[in-house]
Design an enzyme around this catalytic site. Sequence first.
Site, PDB file in Angstrom:
ATOM      1  N   LYS A 172       7.410   5.284   4.902  1.00  0.00           N
ATOM      2  CA  LYS A 172       7.270   6.723   4.649  1.00  0.00           C
ATOM      3  C   LYS A 172       8.586   7.324   4.165  1.00  0.00           C
ATOM      4  O   LYS A 172       8.608   8.161   3.266  1.00  0.00           O
ATOM      5  CB  LYS A 172       6.763   7.437   5.903  1.00  0.00           C
ATOM      6  CG  LYS A 172       5.327   7.078   6.257  1.00  0.00           C
ATOM      7  CD  LYS A 172       4.373   7.448   5.121  1.00  0.00           C
ATOM      8  CE  LYS A 172       2.934   7.136   5.425  1.00  0.00           C
ATOM      9  NZ  LYS A 172       2.022   7.450   4.307  1.00  0.00           N
ATOM     10  N   ASN A 201       0.818  -1.230   0.000  1.00  0.00           N
ATOM     11  CA  ASN A 201       0.000   0.000   0.000  1.00  0.00           C
ATOM     12  C   ASN A 201       0.843   1.267   0.000  1.00  0.00           C
ATOM     13  O   ASN A 201       0.517   2.231  -0.693  1.00  0.00           O
ATOM     14  CB  ASN A 201      -0.918   0.002   1.222  1.00  0.00           C
ATOM     15  CG  ASN A 201      -1.912  -1.135   1.172  1.00  0.00           C
ATOM     16  OD1 ASN A 201      -2.692  -1.247   0.231  1.00  0.00           O
ATOM     17  ND2 ASN A 201      -1.877  -1.996   2.171  1.00  0.00           N
ATOM     18  N   SER A 210       5.125  11.017   7.414  1.00  0.00           N
ATOM     19  CA  SER A 210       4.707  10.880   8.813  1.00  0.00           C
ATOM     20  C   SER A 210       5.828  11.219   9.778  1.00  0.00           C
ATOM     21  O   SER A 210       7.027  11.077   9.458  1.00  0.00           O
ATOM     22  CB  SER A 210       4.271   9.431   9.055  1.00  0.00           C
ATOM     23  OG  SER A 210       4.122   9.189  10.439  1.00  0.00           O
ATOM     24  N   TYR A 261       6.359   0.920   9.310  1.00  0.00           N
ATOM     25  CA  TYR A 261       5.520   1.977   8.728  1.00  0.00           C
ATOM     26  C   TYR A 261       6.391   3.208   8.437  1.00  0.00           C
ATOM     27  O   TYR A 261       6.322   3.795   7.353  1.00  0.00           O
ATOM     28  CB  TYR A 261       4.393   2.303   9.705  1.00  0.00           C
ATOM     29  CG  TYR A 261       3.675   3.596   9.441  1.00  0.00           C
ATOM     30  CD1 TYR A 261       2.830   3.734   8.339  1.00  0.00           C
ATOM     31  CD2 TYR A 261       3.825   4.688  10.298  1.00  0.00           C
ATOM     32  CE1 TYR A 261       2.163   4.935   8.108  1.00  0.00           C
ATOM     33  CE2 TYR A 261       3.160   5.878  10.073  1.00  0.00           C
ATOM     34  CZ  TYR A 261       2.332   6.005   8.974  1.00  0.00           C
ATOM     35  OH  TYR A 261       1.681   7.183   8.745  1.00  0.00           O
TER      36      TYR A 261
END
Length: 248
Positions: free
Chosen positions: A150, A84, A109, A146
């Site tokens: 980013k 994703n 982020s 995660y």
Amino acid sequence: MAQSVLLTGAAGRVGDAILGGLAAEYEWRFLDRDPPTEDYPGEFVVADITEEEAVREAMEGIDVVLHLAGDPRKTAPWDSVLTNNIDGTQTVYEAAVDAGVEKVAFASSNHAVGAFETDERTPEMYRADDDYLLDGTELPRPGNLYGVSKVTGEALGRYYHDEYGISVVNVRIGNLTEGHPPIDYERGQAMWLSYRDCAHLFERCIEADYGYEIVYGISDNDRKYYSIERAKEALGYDPQDNSAKHDD
Ligand SMILES: NC(=O)c1ccc[n+]([C@@H]2O[C@H](COP(=O)([O-])OP(=O)(O)OC[C@H]3O[C@@H](n4cnc5c(N)ncnc54)[C@H](O)[C@@H]3O)[C@@H](O)[C@H]2O)c1
């Protein structure tokens, strides 16, 4: 004529904040894998950002892309962020340069630099009297997969900017909450981004002239360990909110 803007991940919270402030300002097209549950002020494409053909079609005639779609969980597993967040972002950039899009704003982020918080400075760095600031020139330091995704999204933007000249701004979003800032949570107050400032910041991403930028997306909080100077200088960001001065 109003610019044409494609908003990926339109059905999420950041999309909600952006549309709350900017719905009437632009010619919008929306893309999300979840079908809309309400009316949107423009065409809504239901597709996954890893679907090349659908993303190419959604990109036609677009001036600016606000690329928000992705897995936002800090605990997201590798297979999800790989698909994703990384593959999806590469698909978006590839289609954007092919379609002649001028600018992409990428929802990065705070987790791109989350591991700065694991050293001995935590939690002093969350406090108003600590002058420690990250300003976007520091090396990335993700504290989870995660965050790695980013950082990779930011690097994809660097590559597509250098290779194809597309303008790219990476917005390292802090902690977006609607209404009141987080209560009894110093870290959340330090990185709070109000809905109003979020909409304004992405409006600046649409309007400003820039090459390749990394900025922090937080309100003008008394407590902060991210500098907002680059967002002010490069984009003309002028936040109105401060987690220490919120009174409703
Ligand atoms: N909300 C925050 O405080 C915050 C902080 C830092 C970064 N971000 C980033 O901002 C972006 C938006 O976050 P959010 O809080 O609105 O999350 P959200 O989960 O509320 O919204 C994300 C949207 O993207 C869509 N989406 C996810 N994967 C997709 C795919 N493969 N194809 C098409 N659509 C897909 C989802 O259906 C959802 O509507 C994310 O990239 C997130 O990492 C958000």
